[in-house]
Design a protein around this motif. Sequence first.
Motif, PDB file in Angstrom:
ATOM      1  N   LEU A 158       0.546  -1.580  -0.187  1.00  0.00           N
ATOM      2  CA  LEU A 158       0.015  -0.400   0.329  1.00  0.00           C
ATOM      3  C   LEU A 158       0.793   1.126   0.115  1.00  0.00           C
ATOM      4  N   SER A 159       0.135   2.315  -0.859  1.00  0.00           N
ATOM      5  CA  SER A 159       1.484   3.578  -0.431  1.00  0.00           C
ATOM      6  C   SER A 159       0.460   4.725  -0.561  1.00  0.00           C
ATOM      7  N   LEU A 160       0.422   5.778  -0.328  1.00  0.00           N
ATOM      8  CA  LEU A 160      -0.260   7.130  -0.374  1.00  0.00           C
ATOM      9  C   LEU A 160       0.162   7.967  -1.071  1.00  0.00           C
ATOM     10  N   HIS A 161      -0.607   8.382  -2.070  1.00  0.00           N
ATOM     11  CA  HIS A 161       0.260   9.169  -3.103  1.00  0.00           C
ATOM     12  C   HIS A 161      -1.206  10.508  -2.763  1.00  0.00           C
ATOM     13  N   LEU A 162      -0.555  11.855  -2.742  1.00  0.00           N
ATOM     14  CA  LEU A 162      -1.190  13.231  -2.435  1.00  0.00           C
ATOM     15  C   LEU A 162      -0.729  14.230  -3.908  1.00  0.00           C
ATOM     16  N   TYR A 163      -2.179  14.593  -4.865  1.00  0.00           N
ATOM     17  CA  TYR A 163      -2.322  15.942  -5.666  1.00  0.00           C
ATOM     18  C   TYR A 163      -2.370  16.844  -5.053  1.00  0.00           C
ATOM     19  N   ALA A 164      -1.379  17.942  -5.001  1.00  0.00           N
ATOM     20  CA  ALA A 164      -1.344  19.730  -4.641  1.00  0.00           C
ATOM     21  C   ALA A 164      -2.140  19.925  -5.248  1.00  0.00           C
ATOM     22  N   ASN A 165      -2.577  21.504  -5.022  1.00  0.00           N
ATOM     23  CA  ASN A 165      -3.295  21.981  -5.861  1.00  0.00           C
ATOM     24  C   ASN A 165      -2.070  23.406  -5.624  1.00  0.00           C
ATOM     25  N   GLN A 166      -1.065  23.878  -6.003  1.00  0.00           N
ATOM     26  CA  GLN A 166       0.349  24.139  -5.124  1.00  0.00           C
ATOM     27  C   GLN A 166       1.088  24.411  -6.033  1.00  0.00           C
ATOM     28  N   ASP A 167       1.695  25.955  -6.381  1.00  0.00           N
ATOM     29  CA  ASP A 167       2.635  26.693  -6.421  1.00  0.00           C
ATOM     30  C   ASP A 167       3.806  25.302  -5.439  1.00  0.00           C
ATOM     31  N   PHE A 168       5.120  25.009  -7.159  1.00  0.00           N
ATOM     32  CA  PHE A 168       5.677  24.717  -6.032  1.00  0.00           C
ATOM     33  C   PHE A 168       6.785  25.655  -5.265  1.00  0.00           C
ATOM     34  N   SER A 169       7.312  25.366  -3.855  1.00  0.00           N
ATOM     35  CA  SER A 169       8.259  25.939  -3.053  1.00  0.00           C
ATOM     36  C   SER A 169       8.583  25.183  -1.843  1.00  0.00           C
ATOM     37  N   GLU A 170       9.644  25.298  -1.308  1.00  0.00           N
ATOM     38  CA  GLU A 170      10.113  24.648   0.226  1.00  0.00           C
ATOM     39  C   GLU A 170       9.182  24.375   1.104  1.00  0.00           C
ATOM     40  N   GLU A 171       8.001  25.390   1.701  1.00  0.00           N
ATOM     41  CA  GLU A 171       7.542  25.399   2.281  1.00  0.00           C
ATOM     42  C   GLU A 171       6.130  24.921   1.949  1.00  0.00           C
ATOM     43  N   ASN A 172       5.412  24.629   1.062  1.00  0.00           N
ATOM     44  CA  ASN A 172       4.481  24.124   0.631  1.00  0.00           C
ATOM     45  C   ASN A 172       5.485  22.655   0.433  1.00  0.00           C
ATOM     46  N   LEU A 173       5.684  22.057  -0.269  1.00  0.00           N
ATOM     47  CA  LEU A 173       6.369  20.739  -0.301  1.00  0.00           C
ATOM     48  C   LEU A 173       6.708  20.324   1.440  1.00  0.00           C
ATOM     49  N   LYS A 174       6.914  21.012   2.021  1.00  0.00           N
ATOM     50  CA  LYS A 174       7.431  20.907   3.690  1.00  0.00           C
ATOM     51  C   LYS A 174       5.878  20.776   4.238  1.00  0.00           C
ATOM     52  N   LYS A 175       4.552  22.017   4.406  1.00  0.00           N
ATOM     53  CA  LYS A 175       3.524  21.544   4.114  1.00  0.00           C
ATOM     54  C   LYS A 175       2.133  20.147   3.737  1.00  0.00           C
ATOM     55  N   THR A 176       3.309  19.382   2.913  1.00  0.00           N
ATOM     56  CA  THR A 176       2.410  18.331   2.274  1.00  0.00           C
ATOM     57  C   THR A 176       3.505  17.456   2.567  1.00  0.00           C
ATOM     58  N   LEU A 177       3.869  17.487   2.544  1.00  0.00           N
ATOM     59  CA  LEU A 177       4.409  15.965   3.667  1.00  0.00           C
ATOM     60  C   LEU A 177       4.419  16.194   5.281  1.00  0.00           C
ATOM     61  N   LEU A 178       3.337  16.964   5.665  1.00  0.00           N
ATOM     62  CA  LEU A 178       3.171  16.983   7.287  1.00  0.00           C
ATOM     63  C   LEU A 178       2.420  16.698   6.787  1.00  0.00           C
TER      64      LEU A 178
END
Length: 203
Positions: A170-190
């Motif tokens: 099993l794996s979890l995939h996340l699709y994020a409707n956000q511009d790519f940035s270090e901050e947005n990446l950290k939030k998505t990982l969280l």
Amino acid sequence: MHESRTDVVFVSCKNSKDGYPKATKSLQHLFKKHLNELEKIADCSKFDPDIDKMVQNQEVRRNKNYIGLLIWTHGNSESLYKDIKTELKNIQLNLTSKIPFYFVDMSRFSFIVDALTHLQYENANNEYNFYYPKLGDIISSEDQRYGKKLPIELLVSDLIPIRIKKGENLSLHLYANQDFSEENLKKTLLFGIRFCWWLGSGF
């Protein structure tokens, strides 16, 4: 998404062939017109015996919650990803209904289509379902936390979690409707880490 609730959603689909009005006031006026029409439909339909019969034929839970959903798309290929919600946020709505309303514009519609297209392309041979995080009023529900239906909360979310099953893995995939940035990446990982806390309870 909710333990003891059935959502009855009234959907209005609109399409502007050549794109949204370019003038903000015209855009706001047309949006209010569409929303007021949806409000009337939802208010009347709550008391329609035929609709009530259809609802009762489903597995209705203890509480029924009525919701309006406005989907407003357009056919201008040059502005498929333009978010118009910023131009709508300050308008005064004359809504009298207590029903909550959700809105999907062309930008969000394009995000959902892109996410599902990529998902199906990358996982043609794997089993995949939308993953339902334990949000809202979930306390002790034994429901599966995944399924083929996209709940309205995820339909209007900037994050769509997908449960992928490949063989026994099993794996979890996340699709994020956000511009790519270090901050947005950290939030998505969280978010991903928080969702995975529930791996042992129905994931």
